[in-house]
Design a protein around this motif. Structure first.
Motif, PDB file in Angstrom:
ATOM      1  N   SER A  67       0.829  -1.205   0.000  1.00 44.16           N
ATOM      2  CA  SER A  67       0.000   0.000   0.000  1.00 44.16           C
ATOM      3  C   SER A  67       0.864   1.256   0.000  1.00 44.16           C
ATOM      4  O   SER A  67       0.500   2.286  -0.570  1.00 44.16           O
ATOM      5  CB  SER A  67      -0.953   0.007   1.199  1.00 44.16           C
ATOM      6  N   ASP A  68       2.028   1.182   0.647  1.00 46.60           N
ATOM      7  CA  ASP A  68       3.045   2.229   0.570  1.00 46.60           C
ATOM      8  C   ASP A  68       4.327   1.556   0.092  1.00 46.60           C
ATOM      9  O   ASP A  68       5.054   0.960   0.883  1.00 46.60           O
ATOM     10  CB  ASP A  68       3.260   2.874   1.943  1.00 46.60           C
ATOM     11  N   PRO A  69       4.621   1.621  -1.197  1.00 45.13           N
ATOM     12  CA  PRO A  69       5.766   0.888  -1.749  1.00 45.13           C
ATOM     13  C   PRO A  69       7.087   1.189  -1.056  1.00 45.13           C
ATOM     14  O   PRO A  69       7.960   0.323  -0.975  1.00 45.13           O
ATOM     15  CB  PRO A  69       5.803   1.339  -3.216  1.00 45.13           C
ATOM     16  N   LYS A  70       7.239   2.401  -0.532  1.00 47.02           N
ATOM     17  CA  LYS A  70       8.488   2.759   0.148  1.00 47.02           C
ATOM     18  C   LYS A  70       8.554   2.181   1.553  1.00 47.02           C
ATOM     19  O   LYS A  70       9.605   2.236   2.202  1.00 47.02           O
ATOM     20  CB  LYS A  70       8.641   4.277   0.193  1.00 47.02           C
ATOM     21  N   ASP A  71       7.421   1.661   2.039  1.00 46.75           N
ATOM     22  CA  ASP A  71       7.365   1.067   3.370  1.00 46.75           C
ATOM     23  C   ASP A  71       6.637  -0.280   3.290  1.00 46.75           C
ATOM     24  O   ASP A  71       5.644  -0.500   3.982  1.00 46.75           O
ATOM     25  CB  ASP A  71       6.657   2.025   4.339  1.00 46.75           C
ATOM     26  N   ALA A  72       7.130  -1.161   2.427  1.00 49.04           N
ATOM     27  CA  ALA A  72       6.516  -2.474   2.262  1.00 49.04           C
ATOM     28  C   ALA A  72       6.628  -3.274   3.564  1.00 49.04           C
ATOM     29  O   ALA A  72       7.608  -3.125   4.306  1.00 49.04           O
ATOM     30  CB  ALA A  72       7.188  -3.233   1.121  1.00 49.04           C
ATOM     31  N   LYS A  73       5.622  -4.110   3.822  1.00 47.28           N
ATOM     32  CA  LYS A  73       5.580  -4.882   5.062  1.00 47.28           C
ATOM     33  C   LYS A  73       5.351  -6.353   4.740  1.00 47.28           C
ATOM     34  O   LYS A  73       4.519  -6.681   3.899  1.00 47.28           O
ATOM     35  CB  LYS A  73       4.464  -4.364   5.970  1.00 47.28           C
TER      36      LYS A  73
END
Length: 301
Positions: free
Chosen positions: A75-81
């Motif tokens: 959902s936030d590519p720079k903060d993948a989980k």
């Protein structure tokens, strides 16, 4: 320049930036691409385990190392989980490892080892979209087992390692022919959730071969012709989402892997499952909703 012209330029710039964020492959810098262990998120991990353990059958299979699941929130590519259960448990994965053949073909084309022809392109599409065994066998014969193994073990990807295994194709999708089984469990077509999740994560970010070849691979994997397992459920709950997928089934072994790219950023994720059970197809189909619940709960934290 008149004020309204400046406003138009600014609006176009913002629209272009938003479209770039929504495009696949994503275009993150190499420094922003992390290893899966560094993507593990405690909240998502806890939520995933809770959702899976609600079903006694699933809880039992997980305890027996017969069910493996991995999910990456994009959902936030720079903060993948990332969250997972049994992600390093290697299993027979039937047709799912055909994605290894796809990557190897792109690697060979890029290096000039394989000529990109309409016949090659058509076989790659048939191999992934329809899981056509004859097309897959033709591609394996063109590439050779040694080439496939070299790409899977390439340090650039490390999609198969000597400790946990991973993606492997060591047999034609045909009744006869030579074999090159993987060394850990002697499997002909193998996968781990971790390595398949990594494959999709690198693919989504344009890091398989390069941006151009990753885009080609995404085009080949989009709009699967087979609408079972994950796709069966997503057709109902997310009909507008873009789906990039490869699955596999043989006897009790059932597998599926998908990149879901919804119009809403909250429905953008990678999901992989490997099941060793007669009810595997049904289990995989029923996984989507609880996994999406785990994702949404983690987003709300």
């Amino acid at each position: 320049m008149r004020p309204y012209q400046l406003l138009i330029i600014i609006a176009l710039f913002i629209t272009t930036a938003i479209q770039a964020q929504n495009d696949l492959p994503l275009r993150l810098d190499d420094s922003q691409i992390k290893s899966l262990p560094n993507l593990i998120n405690p909240a998502l991990q806890s939520n995933l385990e809770k959702e899976l353990n609600k079903v006694p059958e699933w809880k039992k299979l997980i305890a027996q190392n017969k069910m493996a699941v991995g999910v990456i929130d994009l959902s936030d590519p720079k903060d993948a989980k990332y969250a997972r259960v049994n992600d390093n448990q290697m299993m027979y994965a039937a047709s799912l490892p055909k994605i290894a053949v796809l990557l190897t073909a792109m690697d060979a084309i890029e290096k000039g080892e394989l000529k990109e022809t309409p016949a090659i392109t058509n076989d790659l599409k048939l191999m992934i979209s329809k899981s056509d065994n004859q097309a897959s066998t033709r591609m394996i014969d063109r590439l050779g087992f040694a080439k496939i193994a070299s790409v899977m073990t390439d340090k650039k990807y490390n999609l198969y390692d000597k400790i946990n295994g991973g993606l492997w194709v060591g047999k034609r999708y045909a009744a006869s022919g030579p074999t090159n089984r993987e060394p850990l469990k002697n499997l002909s077509h193998a996968a781990t959730v971790a390595q398949v999740c990594k494959y999709y994560y690198l693919l989504a970010n344009g890091k398989l071969v390069n941006d151009k070849r990753s885009k080609q691979m995404l085009d080949i994997m989009e709009n699967p012709a087979l609408h079972h397992k994950f796709v069966n459920t997503l057709d109902l709950i997310a009909p507008d989402a873009r789906l990039f997928r490869k699955s596999g089934s043989w006897k009790n072994f059932h597998s599926d892997s998908i990149l879901v790219w919804g119009k809403d950023a909250t429905r953008r994720y990678i999901l992989v499952a490997l099941i060793d059970d007669a009810n595997g197809e049904s289990i995989i189909r029923n996984l989507v909703v609880p996994v999406e619940k785990a994702l949404k709960k983690a987003l709300s934290v």
